[in-house]
Design an enzyme around this catalytic site. Structure first.
Site, short mmCIF file in Angstrom:
data_model
loop_
_atom_site.label_atom_id
_atom_site.label_comp_id
_atom_site.label_asym_id
_atom_site.label_seq_id
_atom_site.Cartn_x
_atom_site.Cartn_y
_atom_site.Cartn_z
CG ASN A 109 -3.26 -5.42 -0.56
OD1 ASN A 109 -2.69 -5.87 -1.64
ND2 ASN A 109 -3.33 -4.69 0.63
CG HIS A 541 0.07 -8.25 8.18
ND1 HIS A 541 0.30 -8.96 7.72
CD2 HIS A 541 -0.13 -7.47 6.70
CE1 HIS A 541 0.14 -9.57 6.68
NE2 HIS A 541 -0.24 -8.93 6.11
C1 LIG Z 1 4.09 -5.63 -0.19
C2 LIG Z 1 2.94 -5.92 0.98
C3 LIG Z 1 1.70 -7.25 0.91
C4 LIG Z 1 0.93 -6.64 2.25
N1 LIG Z 1 0.01 -8.48 1.66
C5 LIG Z 1 -1.00 -7.84 2.50
C6 LIG Z 1 -2.38 -8.86 1.67
O1 LIG Z 1 -2.36 -9.91 1.29
N2 LIG Z 1 -3.46 -8.97 2.96
C7 LIG Z 1 -3.52 -7.26 3.32
O2 LIG Z 1 -5.17 -7.41 4.17
N3 LIG Z 1 -2.82 -6.58 3.91
C8 LIG Z 1 -1.49 -6.91 2.91
N4 LIG Z 1 -0.70 -5.41 3.90
C9 LIG Z 1 -1.11 -4.54 4.46
C10 LIG Z 1 -1.90 -3.71 3.98
O3 LIG Z 1 -1.73 -3.64 2.69
C11 LIG Z 1 -1.55 -2.22 4.68
O4 LIG Z 1 -1.11 -2.67 6.38
C12 LIG Z 1 -2.45 -1.50 4.11
O5 LIG Z 1 -2.66 -1.11 2.99
C13 LIG Z 1 -2.20 -0.47 4.78
O6 LIG Z 1 -3.02 0.92 4.84
P1 LIG Z 1 -2.60 2.69 5.32
O7 LIG Z 1 -3.57 3.50 5.07
O8 LIG Z 1 -2.52 2.25 7.20
O9 LIG Z 1 -1.06 3.30 5.11
P2 LIG Z 1 -0.70 2.73 3.05
O10 LIG Z 1 -1.84 2.40 2.18
O11 LIG Z 1 0.60 3.02 3.44
O12 LIG Z 1 -1.19 4.93 2.96
C14 LIG Z 1 -0.09 5.63 3.50
C15 LIG Z 1 0.40 6.63 2.27
O13 LIG Z 1 0.59 7.50 3.10
C16 LIG Z 1 1.63 8.12 1.58
N5 LIG Z 1 2.53 8.93 2.16
C17 LIG Z 1 3.20 8.51 3.52
N6 LIG Z 1 3.88 9.35 3.72
C18 LIG Z 1 3.59 10.41 3.65
C19 LIG Z 1 4.45 12.14 3.08
N7 LIG Z 1 4.73 12.90 3.76
N8 LIG Z 1 3.51 13.13 2.35
C20 LIG Z 1 2.70 12.44 1.14
N9 LIG Z 1 1.82 11.34 1.28
C21 LIG Z 1 2.86 10.45 2.21
C22 LIG Z 1 2.03 7.78 1.61
O14 LIG Z 1 2.75 6.95 -0.04
C23 LIG Z 1 0.45 6.59 0.98
O15 LIG Z 1 -0.12 6.66 -0.18
C24 LIG Z 1 0.51 -6.25 2.77
C25 LIG Z 1 1.63 -4.82 3.09
C26 LIG Z 1 2.69 -4.75 1.60
C27 LIG Z 1 3.68 -3.40 1.77
#
Ligand SMILES: Cc1cc2nc3c(=O)[nH]c(=O)nc-3n(C[C@H](O)[C@H](O)[C@H](O)COP(=O)(O)OP(=O)(O)OC[C@H]3O[C@@H](n4cnc5c(N)ncnc54)[C@H](O)[C@@H]3O)c2cc1C
Length: 609
Positions: A109, A541
């Protein structure tokens, strides 16, 4: 410790966590503080400790290409999902990056660290019926718990309020600090924003994030590197014998046992190199695969809308129609401005070899300079603060008239009322006005030119999308349809914000900025409409597809993050947001995971530390 695929399957775990991302690693690390609790984490991506592409902050903001960076769009780190063609974007599909690496999206991110408004979280607690734990004051201890906060230094182009420290924690895992490098456009842009009427806010972190404020970032100020779930939660605890990580493994199914009306998960199936394995969980399965892939996995496992499942011959285990619905995202639009020769922006790294070498040396020797750059302006604003009360009321009238004929689920009805109330009261932002000191948004950046891109996030859209399976092949990508711009207000608010931005960037204080032709030629309403629909992307997001709202409203999890109708499956990730918030979301995801870990510890009498 790390395990091989077959070794992992043979181990005994109390909890199996699917997804070693932002939330999944947070939960796994907290639960394994008790050495008697064994947790297995299944992650599809690789473990990349010390990888400079992840850790050097500036690689998240590639000069010359704010839409694609060294991380997003790169198959080593990104799942490379795309949206379905969006009628609101004249039929275009857009990239929807997601981290595929240990640390998940926290590894890729843009490193901006902000909290939402008190009014927004209080809805989670009251309107969506989740109780005091999920109010702003219920979440505050968890915002603090995740943080190891360092106050800003004297080079921050903004004054902070003495109360800022009280909003933050200093014992947590994620290093939070403030920018130590700004380009030469940022100080004047901050001054000009205040001259144009935005309020100055010295402490955005105790419930009112609106206005021009100091922007946190998850960067270790001493090492000058990104602090994320991979290097800050997992890495320091990687030696724990009771925390077992399997990488390069894709979970394809939760395995259930049904006894009478009781449906409980016994384990998880996963695929490594074409072979399918099953691992058992004696207590719970925790799904932290993120907003797109958690509903995907639930559906593959037979939990979801049974009509959708039947299309792919997946036997229904539990008919739960909320799964994969209620997708909300923050789109962003913007425009590029070029600056007179000699203006220092990140573009200097692109075309000025001397500057680049100097900055690389500074980074290596002192962990400072342009390579530590993270966004310095990201101001959440109310609509009133951009267009005034009369214009806001007029826009609201049109919006209300449109919504009166727009088809709505019971959840949308409640959400829309809440959003309209916040819009009217002005106690939550509807836009975030930011910038990146680099060009390329409207087309290729010229060699010897310094640019700045205005980045305008829309943070309370009314359109709702979905994510569902599109194939019975468990390794196929889900179908993601965010339904951007189904509500005309979303385009109207962008036109106003772009017009405001033009005044902001070309103001006397900023001096010398020139709007690129693709934007400055836009004059009529129809031209603005086309501009917005052509130049909008996702700021990544996505939330809401496993919503923590009552079952009667179409909810997927209850206020203990348990999936309705299942004995021992929880969802802990960004998908549980009942309604989006008016800023970037990662800090809230960490707080959800910290709170979720405590809920699980209470449920199983696990020692809290
Ligand atoms: C390019 C980008 C820029 C961003 N910029 C910002 C920012 O500047 N500030 C901010 O606050 N937020 C930002 N965000 C948003 C924030 O990073 C995310 O909302 C947050 O990290 C999501 O967390 P999560 O735990 O829901 O999912 P994730 O952190 O995406 O975790 C999900 C994990 O599950 C794994 N996974 C998925 N399916 C499977 C499966 N079937 N089997 C095994 N593993 C699997 C994936 O590989 C991943 O590691 C950004 C996001 C992106 C993509």
């Amino acid at each position: 410790v790390e395990a091989t695929a077959s070794d992992f399957a043979s181990q005994k775990f109390d909890f199996v966590v699917v997804g070693g991302g932002t939330a999944g690693l947070t939960v796994a690390v907290r639960l394994t503080e008790d050495p008697n609790i064994r947790v297995g984490v299944i992650e599809a991506g690789q473990y990349r400790p010390g990888d400079p592409v992840i850790e050097v902050p500036q690689s998240a903001v590639a000069p010359g290409n704010p839409n694609g960076t060294a991380l997003a769009g790169n198959p080593t780190y990104d799942w490379l999902f795309t949206s379905t063609p969006q009628p609101g974007f004249n039929g275009a599909s857009i990239p929807l990056p997601r981290g595929k690496v240990v640390g998940g999206s926290s590894a890729i991110n843009e490193i901006v660290w902000q909290r939402g408004a008190k009014a927004e979280y209080d809805l989670w607690s009251t309107t969506f019926g989740n109780g005091p734990r999920w109010s702003f004051s219920g979440l505050l201890p968890y915002f603090r718990k995740a943080e190891n906060w360092t106050p800003p230094g004297s080079n921050l182009p903004l004054q902070v309020s003495p109360s800022l420290a009280s909003a933050h924690g200093t014992q947590g895992q994620i290093s939070v600090s403030y920018t130590s490098f700004t380009s030469s456009v940022e100080k004047p842009l901050i001054q000009a924003a205040v001259q144009l009427g935005l309020k100055y806010n010295g402490n955005p972190d105790l419930g009112d994030p609106t206005g021009v404020a100091p922007i946190g970032r998850n960067v270790d100020p001493v090492k000058g590197i990104r602090s994320y779930a991979g290097n800050s939660y997992y890495e320091p605890n990687a030696a724990r014998k009771n925390l077992v990580l399997l990488t390069g493994a894709q979970a394809t199914k939760i395995v259930f046992k049904t006894t009478g009306k009781n449906i409980s998960a016994t384990g998880v199936q996963y695929v490594v190199g074409g072979t399918t394995y099953t691992v058992n969980a004696t207590k719970e399965v925790i799904v932290s695969a993120g907003t797109f892939q958690t509903p995907h996995l639930l559906e593959l496992s037979g939990v979801g809308n049974k009509t959708i499942l039947a299309q792919y011959n997946i036997p229904s285990v539990l008919d739960l129609p909320g799964v994969g619905q209620n997708l909300m995202d923050h789109p962003f639009t913007g425009s590029d401005f070029s600056f007179p020769p000699g203006t220092l922006t990140l573009d200097s790294l692109r075309f000025n070899a001397t500057f680049r070498t100097e900055q690389q040396n500074l980074y290596t020797s002192q962990h400072k300079g342009a390579l530590t750059y993270t966004p310095a302006i990201n101001s959440p604003v109310t609509l009133q603060s951009l267009v005034g009360t009369a214009e806001t009321n007029a826009m609201m009238k049109n919006l209300t008239a449109f919504l009166s004929t727009f088809p709505q689920t019971p959840l949308q009805k409640v959400q829309y009322q809440a959003q309209l109330d916040m819009l009217k009261a002005g106690d939550a932002p509807f836009l975030v006005m930011g910038e990146l000191p680099t060009g390329g948004f409207l087309g290729p950046a010229d060699f010897n030119t310094s640019y700045t891109t205005a980045v305008i996030m829309q943070v309370h859209p009314f359109s709702r999308g979905s994510v569902h399976i599109g194939s019975s092949d468990p390794l196929a990508a889900p179908i993601i349809n965010p339904h951007y711009f189904e509500v005309p207000f979303e385009v109207d608010i962008y036109v106003k914000a772009l017009q405001w931005t033009q005044r902001w960037f070309t103001s006397k204080t900023v001096g010398g900025a020139v709007h690129l032709p693709a934007a400055s030629d836009v004059k009529t309403d129809a031209q603005w409409d086309t501009y917005v629909r052509t130049h909008t992307q996702s700021v990544n997001h996505p939330i809401g597809t496993s919503a923590m709202v009552p079952l009667s409203m179409g909810g997927v999890v209850d206020s203990n993050l348990k999936v309705y109708g299942l004995q021992n499956v929880r969802v802990i990730d960004a998908g549980i947001f009942p309604l989006t918030i008016g800023t970037v979301i990662q800090q809230t995801v960490y707080a959800i995971a910290e709170q979720g870990a405590d809920i699980i510890k209470e449920a199983w009498n696990i020692k809290a530390y």
